[in-house]
Structures are given as C-alpha cells and as structure tokens.
Design an enzyme around this catalytic site. Structure first.
Site, PDB file in Angstrom:
ATOM      1  N   CYS A  45      46.760  47.561  22.065  1.00 14.18           N
ATOM      2  CA  CYS A  45      45.652  47.007  21.734  1.00 14.18           C
ATOM      3  C   CYS A  45      44.976  47.770  20.258  1.00 14.18           C
ATOM      4  CB  CYS A  45      44.277  47.475  22.831  1.00 14.18           C
ATOM      5  SG  CYS A  45      44.354  48.999  23.312  1.00 14.18           S
ATOM      6  N   LYS A  95      43.958  47.750  41.181  1.00 15.27           N
ATOM      7  CA  LYS A  95      45.131  46.512  41.045  1.00 15.27           C
ATOM      8  C   LYS A  95      45.723  46.774  39.601  1.00 15.27           C
ATOM      9  CE  LYS A  95      45.540  42.842  39.108  1.00 15.27           C
ATOM     10  NZ  LYS A  95      47.014  42.533  38.679  1.00 15.27           N
ATOM     11  N   GLY A 124      42.404  44.912  29.494  1.00 14.14           N
ATOM     12  CA  GLY A 124      43.207  43.784  29.302  1.00 14.14           C
ATOM     13  C   GLY A 124      42.734  43.077  28.215  1.00 14.14           C
ATOM     14  N   GLU A 160      45.425  38.456  17.782  1.00 13.21           N
ATOM     15  CA  GLU A 160      46.155  39.752  18.405  1.00 13.21           C
ATOM     16  C   GLU A 160      47.585  39.395  18.359  1.00 13.21           C
ATOM     17  OE1 GLU A 160      45.194  41.255  22.154  1.00 13.21           O
ATOM     18  OE2 GLU A 160      45.103  43.403  21.372  1.00 13.21           O
ATOM     19  N   GLU A 187      37.797  47.384  28.560  1.00 21.18           N
ATOM     20  CA  GLU A 187      38.521  47.776  27.193  1.00 21.18           C
ATOM     21  C   GLU A 187      39.380  46.482  26.927  1.00 21.18           C
ATOM     22  OE1 GLU A 187      38.374  50.624  25.465  1.00 21.18           O
ATOM     23  OE2 GLU A 187      37.067  51.680  26.789  1.00 21.18           O
ATOM     24  N   ASN A 241      50.675  47.221  29.421  1.00 15.64           N
ATOM     25  CA  ASN A 241      51.385  47.848  28.464  1.00 15.64           C
ATOM     26  C   ASN A 241      51.343  49.444  28.313  1.00 15.64           C
ATOM     27  OD1 ASN A 241      48.574  47.968  28.012  1.00 15.64           O
ATOM     28  ND2 ASN A 241      48.456  47.458  25.600  1.00 15.64           N
TER      29      ASN A 241
HETATM   30  P1  NAP Z   1      45.623  40.207  30.738  1.00 17.18           P
HETATM   31  O1  NAP Z   1      46.231  39.147  30.833  1.00 17.18           O
HETATM   32  O2  NAP Z   1      44.083  40.411  30.404  1.00 17.18           O
HETATM   33  O3  NAP Z   1      45.961  41.228  32.119  1.00 17.18           O
HETATM   34  C1  NAP Z   1      45.381  42.419  32.367  1.00 17.18           C
HETATM   35  C2  NAP Z   1      45.281  42.556  33.815  1.00 17.18           C
HETATM   36  O4  NAP Z   1      44.154  41.712  34.238  1.00 17.18           O
HETATM   37  C3  NAP Z   1      46.575  42.414  34.661  1.00 17.18           C
HETATM   38  O5  NAP Z   1      46.378  43.330  35.795  1.00 17.18           O
HETATM   39  C4  NAP Z   1      46.449  40.865  35.176  1.00 17.18           C
HETATM   40  O6  NAP Z   1      47.087  40.733  36.146  1.00 17.18           O
HETATM   41  C5  NAP Z   1      44.932  40.746  35.249  1.00 17.18           C
HETATM   42  N1  NAP Z   1      44.401  39.542  35.262  1.00 17.18           N
HETATM   43  C6  NAP Z   1      44.763  38.500  34.694  1.00 17.18           C
HETATM   44  N2  NAP Z   1      44.153  37.451  34.720  1.00 17.18           N
HETATM   45  C7  NAP Z   1      43.346  37.746  35.879  1.00 17.18           C
HETATM   46  C8  NAP Z   1      41.988  37.045  36.593  1.00 17.18           C
HETATM   47  N3  NAP Z   1      41.628  35.830  36.288  1.00 17.18           N
HETATM   48  N4  NAP Z   1      41.271  37.895  37.707  1.00 17.18           N
HETATM   49  C9  NAP Z   1      41.512  39.159  37.662  1.00 17.18           C
HETATM   50  N5  NAP Z   1      42.645  39.707  36.981  1.00 17.18           N
HETATM   51  C10 NAP Z   1      43.491  39.077  36.089  1.00 17.18           C
HETATM   52  O7  NAP Z   1      46.081  41.248  29.639  1.00 17.18           O
HETATM   53  P2  NAP Z   1      47.596  41.802  29.327  1.00 17.18           P
HETATM   54  O8  NAP Z   1      48.277  40.773  28.647  1.00 17.18           O
HETATM   55  O9  NAP Z   1      48.183  42.482  30.793  1.00 17.18           O
HETATM   56  O10 NAP Z   1      47.319  43.187  28.527  1.00 17.18           O
HETATM   57  C11 NAP Z   1      47.275  42.914  27.084  1.00 17.18           C
HETATM   58  C12 NAP Z   1      45.822  42.931  26.869  1.00 17.18           C
HETATM   59  O11 NAP Z   1      45.095  44.012  27.201  1.00 17.18           O
HETATM   60  C13 NAP Z   1      45.657  42.769  25.247  1.00 17.18           C
HETATM   61  O12 NAP Z   1      44.801  42.038  24.866  1.00 17.18           O
HETATM   62  C14 NAP Z   1      45.502  44.402  24.693  1.00 17.18           C
HETATM   63  O13 NAP Z   1      44.606  44.454  23.499  1.00 17.18           O
HETATM   64  C15 NAP Z   1      44.563  44.663  25.804  1.00 17.18           C
HETATM   65  N6  NAP Z   1      44.325  46.281  26.194  1.00 17.18           N
HETATM   66  C16 NAP Z   1      43.497  46.756  25.781  1.00 17.18           C
HETATM   67  C17 NAP Z   1      43.131  48.234  25.821  1.00 17.18           C
HETATM   68  C18 NAP Z   1      42.090  48.856  25.317  1.00 17.18           C
HETATM   69  O14 NAP Z   1      41.900  50.111  25.668  1.00 17.18           O
HETATM   70  N7  NAP Z   1      41.066  48.075  24.748  1.00 17.18           N
HETATM   71  C19 NAP Z   1      44.176  48.970  25.975  1.00 17.18           C
HETATM   72  C20 NAP Z   1      45.332  48.058  26.666  1.00 17.18           C
HETATM   73  C21 NAP Z   1      45.364  46.904  26.457  1.00 17.18           C
HETATM   74  P3  NAP Z   1      48.374  40.331  36.593  1.00 17.18           P
HETATM   75  O15 NAP Z   1      49.168  40.338  35.282  1.00 17.18           O
HETATM   76  O16 NAP Z   1      49.192  41.023  37.544  1.00 17.18           O
HETATM   77  O17 NAP Z   1      48.524  38.849  36.993  1.00 17.18           O
END
Ligand code: NAP
Length: 484
Positions: A290, A180, A234, A387, A256, A157
C-alpha cells in the site's frame, strides 16, 4: 510440500476457541503464485462458523479483559519469542503462499513480531485520569476499558504483519479477536495460531477463520452485536462497503486502505540515494504494498540523469521464484494482477508513454511480470491515478515546488509520500504541505512498530503502530463519584 524445520507449523484447520476445527463450506486450495502448484488444502469456514467464533471470543473476553495487563503482556511476550524462533519456517510458509522472496518474507515475520513485543510493553502504560474536581463532594475519574471482541479482515500482501499489527494491540488491551485472513494466504495466519497456542494464550482470545465467502463472513464481523470494534486492511473499495455495514450497529472502525504514493526528487537531491530508495519503495513485494511508490516526480533539470540511473538499477533486479537464492522480485499474486498490468500498460502506451524497460509478462511465465520503467507520463493515464500494485515505475517531470506538491496531493488517497531534497527549509515546507498520513524525506525506510502508520483521505481511518495503535481498542468511561 513446503520444507519446514517444524512441520507442525503447517496447519490447515481453523483455530476457534482454542481448538482446531473444520469449516462447513468444504475446502480452499492454496496455490503457489510462482508456479501454480498446490501448496495446501485448508478448511473453508462459513458465516455460521464466524458466528461461533464471535460467541467464543465473547466468552473469552470476560476473563481476558480482567487478566492483569502484566500477565497479558507475558503471554504476548512468549508468543513473540516463539515467532522469532520459528521465523525461517514462517517465512517459508509465506513465500510458498504469497510469492515474495524468502528474505523479504522473513523480514516481514520479524517486523510483525515487533508489534507483539511493542504492545506487550505498551499495555502496561495505558492510563486513565483523575480530573481535578469541580465540587468537593465529588471525584472525577476516567477509565480506559477494553472495547470487546474485535473483528479483523486482512489482505494477502502481508499475510503475517497485517495480522499482528491488529491482533497484538487488541489482545494487549484486553480484547479478544476473530480474524478472517485472505483466503489465498491462510497458512501464515494459522501458523501464528499454532504458536499462540504454544505460548499458552487462553482459548477464545485469538481466533482465525479461513473462508472463501468473504462477503458473508464480513457481514458477521461488521454487524454482529457482540463485536465492539471492526478493523480492516485492504482496498479502499472494499473498505467503503465494510464501513457502511458497520453503521447498522455503530461499530467503532479502523481502516488501512489503498495508497497512491508520490516519490518526489528535487534538483538538489542526492540522486544516487534517491534512485536506491525509489527502487526499494517501488519494487518491494513486486510492487504490491500500500506504500509502494506509485508516481515518480523528478525535477526537469535532473530527470535525464535520474532516469538513466533508475533504469540501470531496475535492469539489475533479479526476478525469480522467491525460494531462489538472491531473488529480489517474485511473482504477482494471481492472473488478475497480471491482467491489470497488461491493461495499465496498454492504456499508458496508447496515451503516449515511452517504455524504457520491460512492459510485458516475464519469460518465467505463471504470474511473473517484467520490472518496467516508463517515461512521458501524463495525468490522463490510469497509472497516474490508480494504485498500480505491480512492478511498473512511471516517471513524470516537474518544474516548481508548488506545482509538484499540488500534483502529489491531487488524489483521493493519502497514505505515504516520499521526497528527496537537501534544502532544510523545503524539507519542512513539503512535509507540512503533503496531505498524507506518512511523509518520508531523504529515505524510503520508515515502517516500524513504534510509530503511527495510517492514511488520510480515502486511505483510511485511524493508525496502527505506536501509542495510537492501541488507543482505539479501549473505550473511555467517565466515572463521577459522589458522596465523598
Ligand atoms: P481487498 O480485495 O480489499 O481484500 C482484502 C480482504 O478483504 C481480503 O481478506 C478479502 O477476502 C476481503 N474481502 C474482499 N471483499 C470483501 C467483502 N465484500 N466483504 C468482506 N471482506 C471482503 O484487498 P487486497 O487486494 O487483498 O489487498 C490489497 C489492498 O490492500 C491494496 O489496496 C493495498 O493498498 C491495501 N493495503 C493497505 C494497507 C495499509 O496499511 N493501508 C496495507 C496492506 C494493503 P478474500 O480475498 O479472501 O476474498
């Protein structure tokens, strides 16, 4: 093909140890979420490639950690300047792979560069201590030393700023990094490497490994013995898995994670201001941040006025391909995100929500969803607890301050919270009582590199930005010097 002023920023190989390398797991197709067209075919790195990157980063750490802070700062400063010089191209790459409007994408590039500038300055001011001694033949010294190789995993995002917010303080502190990025948005990350290379940042200091097997690469970055710290942005669900994996080597960890931000409007608020900021915080990045407003609580005395104005503002938003002039709402990231909106809507309507605007997929097709406004929200609805991560605004009403603070806190998340009131006593009370890492009163604007950004409860561990954002990249060492 994306039109860039400098086409050499379009990189599709991994950047490891100062070289552009292939991946041993084939290729990844990067699709434009606005129209489904192929934007790029990148290499696909494997767990084995991740191990190579960690080894390279460990070698580079030996000299980078000994490079004076002032010199590290100068490399970072050059990187920052190059990023700003190429902000339009970096924005275009981001819009193509992520979908957000071009002006928003360029805004993110500048925000991301801010972390590099800030930590280039900050690393010169990280001090140890000399403690007054407890015996005259001894001296008590405290050192701050870089923690080592840092493993990072970032989301789609914010494909630029979530990288610089980690890499800049880590590199400024003398650490080397292996990142990554999300497999769906690798181009922004790789373009940052191209500019780091041009800035002369030594080989192995910044490594980016694109790979579709997130789990296998994640296992390397959380468990490799040569990694000193792991940092993740994430979802909370994935964050918990990675946190558990870090336990095997007792790695220092920063997380985060997700949010469920309340947006509270008291009856003495400036309603027009509140509406403006509500729309901005709810619909930025098509609702996919987020810190996006997730639950809107409006005092019952002003609910009608507020909701009518909110409806007019939402109806005026321009939904379009992010490259179109004046676009305000781009597409959602993918089909799964659309399906989630469908499911949240069906659940809400089934449980009595009233649809004032939108509520369905957009006529533009692909991943576009209509900006939506709902009222009659109840606690049992999924969107009151999860969320949303999309363009659905859901308004609930409240009567008393105590009631709304309790409701706002009734979630496992604790990232950002917003409230509007002109009563200064209430500003203090509510800001203290909200269980959130970031509270924002009478405005929805807060993101800046100079202040700490981080979540309470299941929204995370640690902070990024501000002096706090670099602290975790150092180990503390106590030296008891005897024989004086
Ligand atoms: P996500 O599904 O958790 O993915 C985030 C990252 O983790 C991606 O690079 C993804 O890789 C990787 N990933 C997924 N499963 C994994 C596993 N089992 N082992 C290692 N890596 C893994 O989150 P998203 O949907 O991309 O992002 C949205 C989320 O991020 C929301 O919940 C948002 O609130 C949160 N966020 C938080 C902040 C903050 O500062 N607190 C900022 C931005 C976003 P691939 O997608 O390449 O498979």
């Amino acid at each position: 093909m994306i039109k860039l002023e400098d086409p050499t920023l379009f990189r599709t190989e991994n950047y490891v140890n100062g070289k552009w390398v292939g991946g041993s797991a084939g290729h990844i197709e990067v699709l434009n979420p606005a129209n489904g067209t192929l934007v790029a075919k990148t290499v696909n790195g494997s767990a084995e490639n991740a191990r190579d990157a960690v080894e390279a980063a460990a070698v580079a750490f030996k000299s980078w950690s000994k490079t004076p802070a002032k010199e590290r700062a100068s490399y970072l400063r050059k990187w920052h300047d190059l990023i700003l010089e190429n902000a339009d191209d970096l924005g275009a790459l981001m819009t193509a792979e992520q979908g957000k409007p071009l002006s928003e994408a360029i805004g993110e590039v500048k925000y991301g560069a801010g972390f590099i500038e800030f930590y280039a300055e900050e690393c010169k001011r990280v001090m140890g201590d000399i403690i007054p001694t407890v015996a005259n033949d001894r001296r008590l010294l405290v050192y701050k030393q870089p923690i080592g190789v840092v493993g990072c995993i970032t989301p789609w995002n914010f494909p630029n700023a979530m990288i610089t917010r980690k890499a800049a303080p880590a590199m400024a502190a003398g650490c080397t990094v292996v990142i990554k990025p999300d497999a769906g948005t690798p181009l922004s990350a790789l373009a940052l490497c191209e500019l780091a290379e041009r800035a002369g940042i030594p080989a192995g200091v910044l490594n980016v490994l694109v790979g579709s097997d997130a789990q296998a690469i994640g296992e390397v970055l959380t468990q490799h013995e040569k990694i000193g710290k792991f940092t993740f942005t994430g979802s909370t669900a994935v964050g918990k898995i990675l946190m558990a994996q870090c336990a095997s080597t007792v790695k220092k960890i920063s997380l985060e994670l997700g949010g469920n931000a309340p947006f509270i409007v008291f009856d003495d608020a400036d309603i027009d201001e509140a509406v403006t900021h509500c729309v901005a915080t709810k619909f930025r990045n098509c609702g996919q941040t987020c810190v996006c407003t997730n639950r809107i609580f409006v005092h019952e005395a002003i609910a009608r006025d507020f909701t009518e104005k909110l409806q007019r503002s939402i109806a005026a938003l321009k939904v379009a391909d992010g490259f179109e002039e004046g676009a305000e709402i781009g597409p959602l990231i993918n089909t799964q995100a659309l399906e989630k909106m469908d499911a949240l809507m069906a659940d809400a309507v089934d449980k009595g929500a009233k649809v004032l605007l939108g509520g369905a997929r957009h006529e533009l097709g692909q991943n576009f969803y209509q900006p939506t406004l709902l009222t009659n929200i109840s606690d049992s609805m999924r969107l009151a607890n999860e969320e949303i991560f999309g363009p659905i605004a859901a308004v609930q009403t409240f009567t008393t301050e105590d009631e709304v603070v309790e409701k706002a806190n009734a979630t496992e998340y604790g990232l950002a919270a917003y409230f509007f009131t002109r009563d200064v006593g209430r500003v203090m009370r509510v800001s203290e009582d909200l269980e959130y890492g970031i509270v924002c009163s009478n405005s929805g604007v807060f993101s800046t590199e100079v202040a700490p950004f981080g979540g309470w409860k299941q929204s995370g561990i640690g902070s990024e930005g501000g002096k706090e954002g670099i602290a975790d990249f150092y180990e503390t060492k106590f030296h008891s010097l005897g024989g004086v």
